[in-house]
Design an enzyme around this catalytic site. Structure first.
Site, short mmCIF file in Angstrom:
data_model
loop_
_atom_site.label_atom_id
_atom_site.label_comp_id
_atom_site.label_asym_id
_atom_site.label_seq_id
_atom_site.Cartn_x
_atom_site.Cartn_y
_atom_site.Cartn_z
N VAL A 335 0.84 -1.20 0.00
CA VAL A 335 0.00 0.00 0.00
C VAL A 335 0.87 1.25 0.00
O VAL A 335 1.97 1.26 0.58
CB VAL A 335 -0.95 0.03 1.21
CG1 VAL A 335 -1.92 -1.12 1.18
CG2 VAL A 335 -0.17 0.02 2.53
N ASP A 336 0.40 2.26 -0.68
CA ASP A 336 1.04 3.57 -0.60
C ASP A 336 0.58 4.23 0.71
O ASP A 336 -0.46 3.87 1.27
CB ASP A 336 0.62 4.41 -1.81
CG ASP A 336 1.41 5.71 -1.90
OD1 ASP A 336 2.52 5.75 -1.35
OD2 ASP A 336 0.90 6.66 -2.50
N LYS A 337 1.34 5.18 1.18
CA LYS A 337 0.98 5.85 2.44
C LYS A 337 -0.08 6.93 2.21
O LYS A 337 -1.19 6.87 2.74
CB LYS A 337 2.22 6.48 3.09
CG LYS A 337 1.90 7.29 4.35
CD LYS A 337 3.13 7.92 4.94
CE LYS A 337 3.64 9.10 4.11
NZ LYS A 337 2.74 10.29 4.15
N THR A 340 -3.94 6.40 1.15
CA THR A 340 -4.38 5.03 1.44
C THR A 340 -4.42 4.82 2.95
O THR A 340 -5.48 4.60 3.52
CB THR A 340 -3.45 4.01 0.77
OG1 THR A 340 -3.40 4.25 -0.63
CG2 THR A 340 -3.97 2.59 1.01
#
Length: 669
Positions: A335-337, A340
Site C-alpha cells: 500500500v502507498d501511504k 491510502t
C-alpha cells in the site's frame, strides 16, 4: 406480451407441460386399469423390446401420454444436441438425447419421459439461478434514471435522461435519481450512493462536490452541471465492467471446459463398450445419463457470477474470474501511504526558522512563491497556509525544476529557492545543513513530512506537513491478516522516520521508505520472487509501474475515475479501506465454493457409476440424482450472495477530525 405468453416462452413452460403429461399418464394407467389399450406396436418395436426385456410392448393411452411427455421435454434437448454436433462438439444434450431416444426405441417410455423431464427441470433451475446470481447487474441497470429535469431557455423541462446535453444544468429534487455525472454548482442535499460505492449512508453534497448518475436524492435540492451523460457516466462504466467480468472465464473454468471436451466423448465410449460386453442396452443408456457432467460444467460459472455480483453490489468491481481466482491467493498487500493509510489531505503543521534575519511568515512566503509552480501534492498545503496567513504569492516563479525523490528548485525574483530533503541540498552544493537535518529528523519522528527551505546557499527554515491517519487503517490491516494475508507492506516516497511513525500507528508489517516509482516496482517484484502473490493498492499515477507489476492492481475511490473502473483488476468504488479485506475474503470464499462444487459433481458421478454396476440405479434414478447434484451445486454457490463478516461489519463511520499524531494541527492564523 401478456402473462401467458411470458410464461409460455419462459424457462419453466416445457418442464411444467411435460410434468402434467407424466402425471396424466399415471392417472390413466391406474384409473383405467389398462382398459384403453389401442394397438400392438410394430414388429421392429416388439423385436427391440424382446431383445431388451424379453417381452413385447403395446401402445396404451398411458404410454402415448408418456411418449408425448418425453417429446415435449426432449425436443429442445435434441435440437441443442444437433446444433452442437454441427459445430463438431459432443455436448451433454447429446448424451441425454441418445439415452432418451434409446429408451423410446426399447419401449421404456417412463425412463425416456423421466430423463428428459428431469433434465428440463435442471435447465430451468440453471437459467433461474444464473438470473438470480446476475441480479446485481439487473439492480445496476434498474437504478439507471429514465428522466431528467433540465433548465432550458430559463425554464424547467422534463426530458428523457439520454437527451441531456453536456454542460446543461440538471435539477435534482428530493427523492429523484441523479440522471448524469456532474458537479454541484448550487444547493445542498444528501445522496444515497449505494449503487455506486456500496455505502448505505447518504453522503452530504454541496457546491463543488461530484455526483454520479443512478444515485438517489434523500434530501435537499441540487443544481448539477452535467459532465458525463449516457454511456460516459460512471454507472454505465460499472454496468459494462460487471457484464464483462461475469462472462469472463476463470482458469479453473477453462480447465473444466477442456476436460469436458474429452470427458463427454469418453462417456459415449464407456457406454458403448459396456453395452457390447454385457449385451445390455439399458445399462449402456443408463451410463449415458449418469455420466452427464452437468453439475461439473455449471459448478464454476455459477460461483463466479455469484461472487462477482456480490462484490459489485458492495461497490467492489472485479475484472473477471481469472482475477477473482488470483485474488484468493493474495499473500502480500503493498500500500502507498498518502491517500491510502492517510486521509490524503495534508496540512502545514510547523515552521522552524533557521535564518536569524527571518520570521516564520518570511519562510512561508518564500516557500509558497516557489511551490506556486509545482504540481507536487505537498505544494497545496503550503499554498493554502500562505493564503490563510496573507502571504500568498503574486504571480508565478520562473523556472521550476522537480528533482525526483528530493524536492524542487525554483527561480523566484532572481534567487534560487530549494525546497526538499538533505540530498537535494547536497546535490546543489550546500554542505553545512546539520541544523536543518536535525530539525527535519525531529519533525519526521513525530510522523510529519519535513521540507528544508534554502535561498541560494543559505538555509532559512524547515516546514513540516502532516496527513491524518485514517481511523480504519489499523482495522483494515488486522482484517487483511484475518483474511489470510501474510504481510502488509508500506511503499512510500516519504522519509524513513515518517514512514516508521505511520507504520507503528497502523500495524504495518514491513516498511520501504524514500522510494522512487521504479523502486516500488522493484519492491513488488522482490516480494513475488519470494513466492508471494502481491496486490498493490495505489493511485494509478506515481504507482503505475508497481500496479502493472503486481499480480492484482487495486484502485481505491475509483467512482470518480472511468479509467480506473475500466483498467484496474479490482476497483474499490468508495473510499472505504475495509473494502480491501472484504474483496480478499470474498475471493477466497468464491474459490472455496468452486472447489466444493467440483468435489460434489465428481463424487456424484462416481457414486452413480458404483450404483449402476452394483445394481439398483436406473436411468430415471440416475437423472434424478444428477439433477439433485446440480441443485446442490447451485445452492452452494448461492451462499455467496450473502454478506460475509467483513461486509456485514462494514458500515460507514464518521471519522474523527482529530489528528492521529501529536502536532497534526494546522498552523494558527
Amino acid at each position: 406480451m401478456n402473462w401467458f405468453q411470458k410464461w409460455w416462452y419462459g424457462n419453466w413452460s416445457v418442464a411444467v407441460v411435460s410434468g402434467l403429461l407424466i402425471m396424466l399418464s399415471f392417472a390413466v394407467e391406474h384409473l383405467a386399469n389398462g382398459a384403453w389399450n389401442v394397438t400392438v406396436s410394430p414388429q421392429w418395436w416388439v423385436d427391440a423390446g424382446e431383445h431388451a426385456h424379453g417381452s413385447g410392448h403395446v401402445f396404451t393411452l398411458a404410454n402415448l401420454l408418456m411418449l408425448a411427455a418425453a417429446v415435449v421435454a426432449g425436443y429442445n434437448i435434441v435440437l441443442n444436441a444437433v446444433r452442437a454436433l454441427v459445430t463438431k462438439m459432443i455436448s451433454i444434450d447429446l448424451l441425454v438425447s441418445v439415452a432418451a431416444i434409446g429408451a423410446v426405441i426399447i419401449g421404456n417410455f417412463w425412463e425416456a419421459a423421466a430423463v428428459t423431464f428431469l433434465f428440463a427441470i435442471g435447465h430451468a433451475l440453471e437459467a433461474a439461478t444464473m438470473n438470480k446470481t446476475r441480479s446485481a447487474l439487473a439492480e445496476l441497470v434498474a437504478v439507471a434514471p429514465d428522466t431528467a429535469v433540465v433548465v432550458r431557455d430559463g425554464e424547467q423541462q422534463e426530458i428523457a435522461a439520454h437527451q441531456v446535453r453536456m454542460g446543461e444544468i440538471v435539477l435534482v429534487k428530493n427523492g429523484a435519481k441523479v440522471p448524469v455525472d456532474g458537479q454541484v454548482v448550487a444547493g445542498t442535499g444528501a445522496l444515497d450512493e449505494a449503487s455506486i460505492t456500496g455505502e448505505s449512508i447518504p453522503v452530504e453534497k454541496a457546491k463543488g462536490d461530484q455526483v454520479f448518475a443512478g444515485t438517489i436524492s434523500r434530501s435537499g435540492f441540487l443544481q448539477v452541471l452535467a459532465t458525463g451523460i449516457g454511456a460516459d457516466t460512471t454507472l454505465a462504466h460499472i454496468i459494462h465492467r460487471v457484464e464483462e467480468a461475469q462472462d469472463a472465464k476463470a482458469k479453473t473454468q477453462a480447465f473444466i471446459d477442456r476436460f469436458s471436451t474429452w470427458y463427454t466423448p469418453a462417456v459415449f465410449i464407456l457406454a458403448l463398450l459396456a453395452g457390447l460386453i454385457t449385451q445390455d442396452v439399458v445399462l449402456a443408456l443408463t451410463l449415458l445419463v449418469i455420466g452427464c457432467p452437468g453439475a461439473l460444467v455449471i459448478s464454476i460459472p455459477v460461483a463466479i457470477v455469484a461472487g462477482i455480483g456480490r462484490a459489485a453490489r458492495n461497490g467492489i468491481l472485479i475484472k473477471g474470474g481469472e482475477y477473482l481466482e488470483t485474488s484468493a491467493k493474495i499473500s502480500a498487500v503493498a500500500v502507498d501511504k498518502t491517500g491510502t493509510l492517510t486521509e490524503g489531505r495534508p496540512e502545514l503543521t510547523d515552521i522552524v526558522v533557521l535564518a536569524p534575519n527571518m520570521e516564520r511568515l518570511d519562510v512561508l512566503r518564500w516557500a509558497a512563491a516557489a511551490e506556486a509552480g509545482s504540481e507536487h501534492p505537498l505544494a497545496r498545503p503550503i499554498l493554502a497556509a500562505a493564503t490563510k496567513q496573507g502571504v500568498a504569492p503574486v504571480g508565478f516563479p520562473g523556472d521550476v525544476t522537480p528533482v525526483v525523490g528530493k524536492g524542487i528548485v525554483a527561480d523566484v525574483d532572481g534567487k534560487r529557492v530549494l525546497i526538499g530533503n538533505a540530498p537535494l541540498l547536497a546535490q546543489y552544493g550546500i554542505t553545512d545543513y546539520s541544523a536543518a537535518d536535525e530539525a527535519a529528523n525531529k519533525l519526521a519522528a513525530d510522523g510529519k513530512t519535513p521540507m528544508i527551505v534554502a535561498i541560494d546557499d543559505a538555509l532559512i527554515g524547515v516546514l513540516a506537513v502532516a496527513d491524518q491517519i485514517r481511523e480504519d487503517a489499523p482495522r483494515m490491516i488486522a482484517s487483511l491478516h484475518d483474511a489470510g494475508v501474510d504481510k502488509v507492506v508500506m511503499l512510500t516516497g516519504d522519509t524513513q522516520l515518517v514512514a516508521e511513525a505511520i507504520g507503528k500507528a497502523t500495524g504495518i508489517d514491513e516498511i520501504h521508505a524514500s522510494l522512487l516509482p521504479e523502486d516500488k516496482l522493484d519492491a513488488v517484484a522482490a516480494m513475488q520472487r519470494d513466492g508471494h502473490t502481491v496486490a498493490m493498492v495505489g493511485d494509478g499515477v506515481n504507482d503505475a509501474p508497481a500496479l502493472a507489476t503486481a499480480n492484482i492492481g487495486v484502485a481505491m475511490g475509483a467512482a470518480g475515475s472511468a479509467v480506473a473502473v475500466e483498467t484496474a483488476d479490482i476497483a474499490l468504488m468508495g473510499d472505504n479501506l475495509m473494502k480491501l479485506p472484504e474483496s480478499v475474503s470474498l475471493a477466497k470464499r468464491t474459490v472455496n465454493v468452486m472447489r466444493q462444487n467440483i468435489v460434489i459433481a465428481l463424487a456424484t458421478v462416481v457414486a452413480l457409476l458404483v450404483g449402476v454396476f452394483a445394481g439398483g440405479v436406473t436411468m430415471s434414478v440416475g437423472m434424478l440424482v444428477h439433477e439433485g447434484s446440480v441443485l446442490v451445486v447451485i445452492l452452494n454457490a448461492m451462499r455467496l450472495m450473502r454478506n460475509d463478516k467483513y461486509s456485514t461489519a462494514m458500515s460507514k463511520t464518521e471519522r474523527s477530525p482529530s489528528a492521529q499524531a501529536k502536532g497534526h494541527q494546522a498552523v494558527d492564523a
